[in-house]
Design a protein around this motif. Structure first.
Motif, PDB file in Angstrom:
ATOM      1  N   ASP A 148      10.493 -33.392 -14.310  1.00 18.45           N
ATOM      2  CA  ASP A 148      10.268 -31.890 -14.153  1.00 18.45           C
ATOM      3  C   ASP A 148      10.905 -31.166 -13.295  1.00 18.45           C
ATOM      4  OD1 ASP A 148       8.668 -30.169 -15.722  1.00 18.45           O
ATOM      5  OD2 ASP A 148       6.856 -30.262 -14.261  1.00 18.45           O
ATOM      6  N   ILE A 149      12.049 -31.439 -13.067  1.00 16.71           N
ATOM      7  CA  ILE A 149      12.859 -30.724 -12.124  1.00 16.71           C
ATOM      8  C   ILE A 149      13.644 -29.808 -13.011  1.00 16.71           C
ATOM      9  CG2 ILE A 149      14.841 -30.801 -10.230  1.00 16.71           C
ATOM     10  CD1 ILE A 149      13.667 -33.467  -9.394  1.00 16.71           C
ATOM     11  N   ALA A 150      14.015 -28.497 -12.602  1.00 17.96           N
ATOM     12  CA  ALA A 150      14.718 -27.638 -13.558  1.00 17.96           C
ATOM     13  C   ALA A 150      16.273 -28.097 -13.565  1.00 17.96           C
ATOM     14  CB  ALA A 150      14.676 -26.133 -12.679  1.00 17.96           C
ATOM     15  N   VAL A 151      16.435 -28.190 -15.080  1.00 20.92           N
ATOM     16  CA  VAL A 151      17.979 -28.507 -15.219  1.00 20.92           C
ATOM     17  C   VAL A 151      19.103 -27.384 -15.334  1.00 20.92           C
ATOM     18  CG1 VAL A 151      19.511 -29.685 -16.774  1.00 20.92           C
ATOM     19  CG2 VAL A 151      17.185 -30.617 -16.500  1.00 20.92           C
ATOM     20  N   PRO A 152      19.963 -27.489 -14.514  1.00 14.46           N
ATOM     21  CA  PRO A 152      20.861 -26.174 -14.260  1.00 14.46           C
ATOM     22  C   PRO A 152      21.574 -26.064 -15.789  1.00 14.46           C
ATOM     23  CG  PRO A 152      21.281 -27.981 -12.485  1.00 14.46           C
ATOM     24  CD  PRO A 152      20.410 -28.514 -13.388  1.00 14.46           C
ATOM     25  N   ALA A 153      22.121 -24.907 -15.896  1.00 11.99           N
ATOM     26  CA  ALA A 153      23.027 -24.254 -16.872  1.00 11.99           C
ATOM     27  C   ALA A 153      24.203 -25.205 -16.827  1.00 11.99           C
ATOM     28  CB  ALA A 153      23.142 -23.002 -17.063  1.00 11.99           C
ATOM     29  N   VAL A 154      24.765 -25.589 -17.856  1.00 10.51           N
ATOM     30  CA  VAL A 154      26.099 -26.088 -17.893  1.00 10.51           C
ATOM     31  C   VAL A 154      26.964 -25.344 -18.470  1.00 10.51           C
ATOM     32  CG1 VAL A 154      27.453 -28.223 -18.556  1.00 10.51           C
ATOM     33  CG2 VAL A 154      24.980 -28.696 -17.782  1.00 10.51           C
ATOM     34  N   TYR A 155      27.066 -25.368 -19.918  1.00  9.75           N
ATOM     35  CA  TYR A 155      28.054 -24.539 -20.614  1.00  9.75           C
ATOM     36  C   TYR A 155      27.320 -23.381 -21.242  1.00  9.75           C
ATOM     37  CZ  TYR A 155      30.787 -28.872 -20.171  1.00  9.75           C
ATOM     38  OH  TYR A 155      31.325 -29.672 -19.576  1.00  9.75           O
ATOM     39  N   GLY A 156      25.988 -23.180 -21.057  1.00  9.32           N
ATOM     40  CA  GLY A 156      25.194 -21.934 -21.700  1.00  9.32           C
ATOM     41  C   GLY A 156      23.950 -22.222 -20.912  1.00  9.32           C
ATOM     42  N   PRO A 157      22.962 -21.520 -21.226  1.00  9.21           N
ATOM     43  CA  PRO A 157      21.570 -21.606 -20.434  1.00  9.21           C
ATOM     44  C   PRO A 157      20.891 -23.000 -20.722  1.00  9.21           C
ATOM     45  CG  PRO A 157      21.766 -19.581 -21.800  1.00  9.21           C
ATOM     46  CD  PRO A 157      22.896 -20.521 -22.065  1.00  9.21           C
ATOM     47  N   SER A 158      20.164 -23.500 -20.099  1.00  8.89           N
ATOM     48  CA  SER A 158      19.335 -24.670 -20.046  1.00  8.89           C
ATOM     49  C   SER A 158      18.081 -23.956 -20.379  1.00  8.89           C
ATOM     50  CB  SER A 158      19.344 -25.466 -19.048  1.00  8.89           C
ATOM     51  OG  SER A 158      18.495 -24.908 -18.109  1.00  8.89           O
TER      52      SER A 158
END
Length: 177
Positions: A148-158
């Motif tokens: 439950d840790i926020a996942v960063p955006a990679v190639y678009g928003p998460s």
């Protein structure tokens, strides 16, 4: 533009994303495993960071021998980021200095006398360095999600960016009213 400079552009972009993932690794949960077959969170995070060293290894050497490999012991997120940043600077320097001919040379991954594979260095940079990094970074994203840790955006928003996007759209609609 040299092959090394082209690869450097990609590595720089992927490294920015990777660093955002590593910034979120909670070392107080380093032993966490989503299943018995999984690597621990701490070991996976260190592996994601150490993959950056393979760029330099690929460019300056003709093989990487894992027979005596000992993973680095890291206990904090700050240590992890410092390690990653150090390896990234070495990788960038190697890519800037690499001659195109270097990427046509063969490179092998070995374990002592056992040759695990041999490929031209350009393929190693793509398959072993870049794709391997992206693969394990994605695994790290799953661990973060499960914790439950926020996942960063990679190639678009998460999914964790959705609230930010909705809030921005709401504010834009208010401003236009």
């Amino acid at each position: 533009m040299t092959i090394g400079q082209e690869l450097l552009q990609e590595l720089t972009l992927e490294a920015e994303v990777t660093r955002r993932f590593l910034e979120r690794v909670p070392f107080d949960r380093a032993d966490y495993k989503p299943s018995e077959k999984s690597e621990s969170l701490g070991r996976l995070a260190i592996h994601v960071a150490e993959i950056i060293a393979w760029w330099k290894e690929c460019i300056i050497n003709d093989k990487l021998d894992f027979i005596d490999f000992e993973p680095k012991h890291i206990n904090t997120t700050q240590e992890l980021l410092a390690y990653f940043d150090e390896l990234l600077e070495e990788a960038k320097k190697s890519l800037v200095e690499a001659k195109n001919e270097c990427f046509r040379e063969d490179w092998s991954m070995t374990h002592g006398d056992d040759i695990l594979f041999t490929l031209p260095k350009k393929q190693v940079a793509r398959l072993f360095c870049m794709n391997h990094l992206v693969h394990h970074r994605a695994q790290l994203g799953v661990y973060l999600r499960l914790l439950d840790i926020a996942v960063p955006a990679v190639y678009g928003p998460s999914a964790d960016d959705e609230d930010v996007i909705l809030t921005r759209r709401f504010q834009e609609n208010l401003d236009q009213a």
